[in-house]
Design a protein around this motif. Sequence first.
Motif, PDB file in Angstrom:
ATOM      1  N   GLY A 157      51.198  26.743  36.895  1.00  0.00           N
ATOM      2  CA  GLY A 157      51.154  28.296  36.536  1.00  0.00           C
ATOM      3  C   GLY A 157      50.233  28.644  35.554  1.00  0.00           C
ATOM      4  N   ILE A 158      50.067  27.870  34.519  1.00  0.00           N
ATOM      5  CA  ILE A 158      49.156  28.087  33.512  1.00  0.00           C
ATOM      6  C   ILE A 158      47.786  27.970  33.872  1.00  0.00           C
ATOM      7  N   CYS A 159      47.710  26.844  34.779  1.00  0.00           N
ATOM      8  CA  CYS A 159      46.316  26.573  35.329  1.00  0.00           C
ATOM      9  C   CYS A 159      45.931  27.995  36.127  1.00  0.00           C
ATOM     10  N   VAL A 160      46.689  28.484  37.083  1.00  0.00           N
ATOM     11  CA  VAL A 160      46.336  29.451  37.919  1.00  0.00           C
ATOM     12  C   VAL A 160      45.993  30.901  37.018  1.00  0.00           C
ATOM     13  N   PHE A 161      46.695  31.007  35.952  1.00  0.00           N
ATOM     14  CA  PHE A 161      46.317  32.337  35.422  1.00  0.00           C
ATOM     15  C   PHE A 161      45.222  31.991  34.278  1.00  0.00           C
ATOM     16  N   ALA A 162      45.200  30.725  33.467  1.00  0.00           N
ATOM     17  CA  ALA A 162      44.089  30.481  32.847  1.00  0.00           C
ATOM     18  C   ALA A 162      42.597  30.397  33.504  1.00  0.00           C
ATOM     19  N   LEU A 176      46.610  39.418  36.921  1.00  0.00           N
ATOM     20  CA  LEU A 176      46.376  39.229  38.215  1.00  0.00           C
ATOM     21  C   LEU A 176      45.713  40.439  39.097  1.00  0.00           C
ATOM     22  N   VAL A 177      46.259  41.676  38.302  1.00  0.00           N
ATOM     23  CA  VAL A 177      45.676  43.011  38.945  1.00  0.00           C
ATOM     24  C   VAL A 177      44.155  43.136  38.423  1.00  0.00           C
ATOM     25  N   VAL A 178      43.836  42.730  37.274  1.00  0.00           N
ATOM     26  CA  VAL A 178      42.325  42.811  36.858  1.00  0.00           C
ATOM     27  C   VAL A 178      41.452  41.805  37.924  1.00  0.00           C
ATOM     28  N   ALA A 179      42.115  40.501  38.260  1.00  0.00           N
ATOM     29  CA  ALA A 179      41.361  39.555  39.033  1.00  0.00           C
ATOM     30  C   ALA A 179      41.201  39.865  40.478  1.00  0.00           C
ATOM     31  N   ASN A 180      41.777  41.012  40.703  1.00  0.00           N
ATOM     32  CA  ASN A 180      41.605  41.567  42.154  1.00  0.00           C
ATOM     33  C   ASN A 180      40.741  42.832  42.052  1.00  0.00           C
ATOM     34  N   ASP A 181      40.145  43.138  41.236  1.00  0.00           N
ATOM     35  CA  ASP A 181      39.443  44.315  40.942  1.00  0.00           C
ATOM     36  C   ASP A 181      37.983  44.030  41.024  1.00  0.00           C
ATOM     37  N   ASN A 238      40.092  37.385  43.079  1.00  0.00           N
ATOM     38  CA  ASN A 238      40.653  36.273  43.657  1.00  0.00           C
ATOM     39  C   ASN A 238      40.368  36.077  45.192  1.00  0.00           C
ATOM     40  N   GLY A 239      40.608  34.958  45.543  1.00  0.00           N
ATOM     41  CA  GLY A 239      40.573  34.532  46.985  1.00  0.00           C
ATOM     42  C   GLY A 239      42.121  34.436  47.511  1.00  0.00           C
ATOM     43  N   ARG A 240      42.180  34.104  48.704  1.00  0.00           N
ATOM     44  CA  ARG A 240      43.653  34.087  49.239  1.00  0.00           C
ATOM     45  C   ARG A 240      44.532  33.130  48.606  1.00  0.00           C
ATOM     46  N   LEU A 241      43.915  31.816  48.247  1.00  0.00           N
ATOM     47  CA  LEU A 241      44.504  30.856  47.603  1.00  0.00           C
ATOM     48  C   LEU A 241      45.250  31.557  45.995  1.00  0.00           C
ATOM     49  N   ALA A 242      44.266  31.979  45.267  1.00  0.00           N
ATOM     50  CA  ALA A 242      44.569  32.390  43.753  1.00  0.00           C
ATOM     51  C   ALA A 242      45.565  33.515  44.144  1.00  0.00           C
TER      52      ALA A 242
END
Length: 409
Positions: free
Chosen positions: A48-53, A362-367, A376-380
């Motif tokens: 989890g920390i890897c995903v969001f870092a 997560l919101v900003v990473a999709n903007d 973000n891609g599908r996996l992220a």
Amino acid sequence: MKRYLAVALGVLTAIGGFVDIGDLVTNAQVGARFGMSLGLVVVIGVLGICVFAEMSGRIAAVSHRATFDLVRERLGPRMGLLNLFGSMAVTLLTFIAEIGGVALALALVTSVHHLLIIPFVALLLAVLLWRARFSFLENALGLLGLVLIVFAVALWQLGPDWSELGRQMTTADKPGSETWVDYSYFAVALFGAAMTPYEVFFFSSGGVEERWKVKDIAVMRANVFIGFPLGGLLSLAIAGSAAVALQPAGITVDSLGEVGLPVAMALGKIGIALAIVGFVAATFGAACETGLSVGYSLAQYLGWQWGKYVRPDKAGAFHVTMLACTLIGVGVLMTGVDPILVTEFSVVFSAVALPLTYFPILVVANDPDYLGEHVNGRLANTLGSVYLVLVCVAAVAAIPLMIATGMGQ
């Protein structure tokens, strides 16, 4: 060659910087009481920390802007203020716990009561936060924290039944003497310790300070996806050594000295001396990171000038915020409150604040307005959404479990 050195240094500091007072105490407590039956929680938390870092690092590299600056702009000042309040409160509590952890570690060496050491720790911390270079805080203390590898050596020397430890971990084999309520409480605490919000603030703000660009994304990802998992293995070694050395004897972990007891049993005086060096480095490094993270969060939201690469006279409010938080930490600890108790509160409330920290990322990473083709891609997005559900469940369950179990007692 310079690029490879950057990857190697980043990985090493990620390993050394991953373990703080929350990880030390919580992993040792869990190992002593539950063996390796909660080991999968560490694995889940590290992923989890890897995903969001990775998301936060990518945001910093592409947008060149800090997390709370973007959160306020993207979600609005009211939602941004809610996120700021929740995240800062937890980071400040963690900061206080880290100061207490440094004092406890030094008390093991000097035999001086930790209350007498706290003012000196705070003074040194204030000087470093005001004057030290960012590279020193990020690299030197992280590298010194690698000394905690002594726990992995101790686990090997203790000669455990590896198949039994693996069975406990893969089957979540809870000891019959423990209740599922206590088990759930420590699972939430362990999850909160692994995904502590300040790690993301410090990582992304450091990226802005060091002027990451799109070409640095590959190095950033190597640091995240190699360094953090290896740091997670170090956490598992702390839990495993406690499971092998302390659980059979019915010894619980209520002090920092008991965290180091398995190392003393396996490696003697040299081992415990190295463990104490690791305690000091890890907790002091985390104290610097959490102190900076409080300053980063507030300054970024309010639009102040900030950063360790900015002279104090140019970023006065940022530096004064860190000094004020240091004074608050000293004031709380000098009341005589047990730093281990503060640590236990900090990891539980970290779980409570996780949605406030990770939903905006997560919101900003999709903007695409901020990240363009690097959204973000599908996996992220899949992993981010799954973890958002997990952190919400942990946040809702944390306080009721803390009350029901009397903080795991």
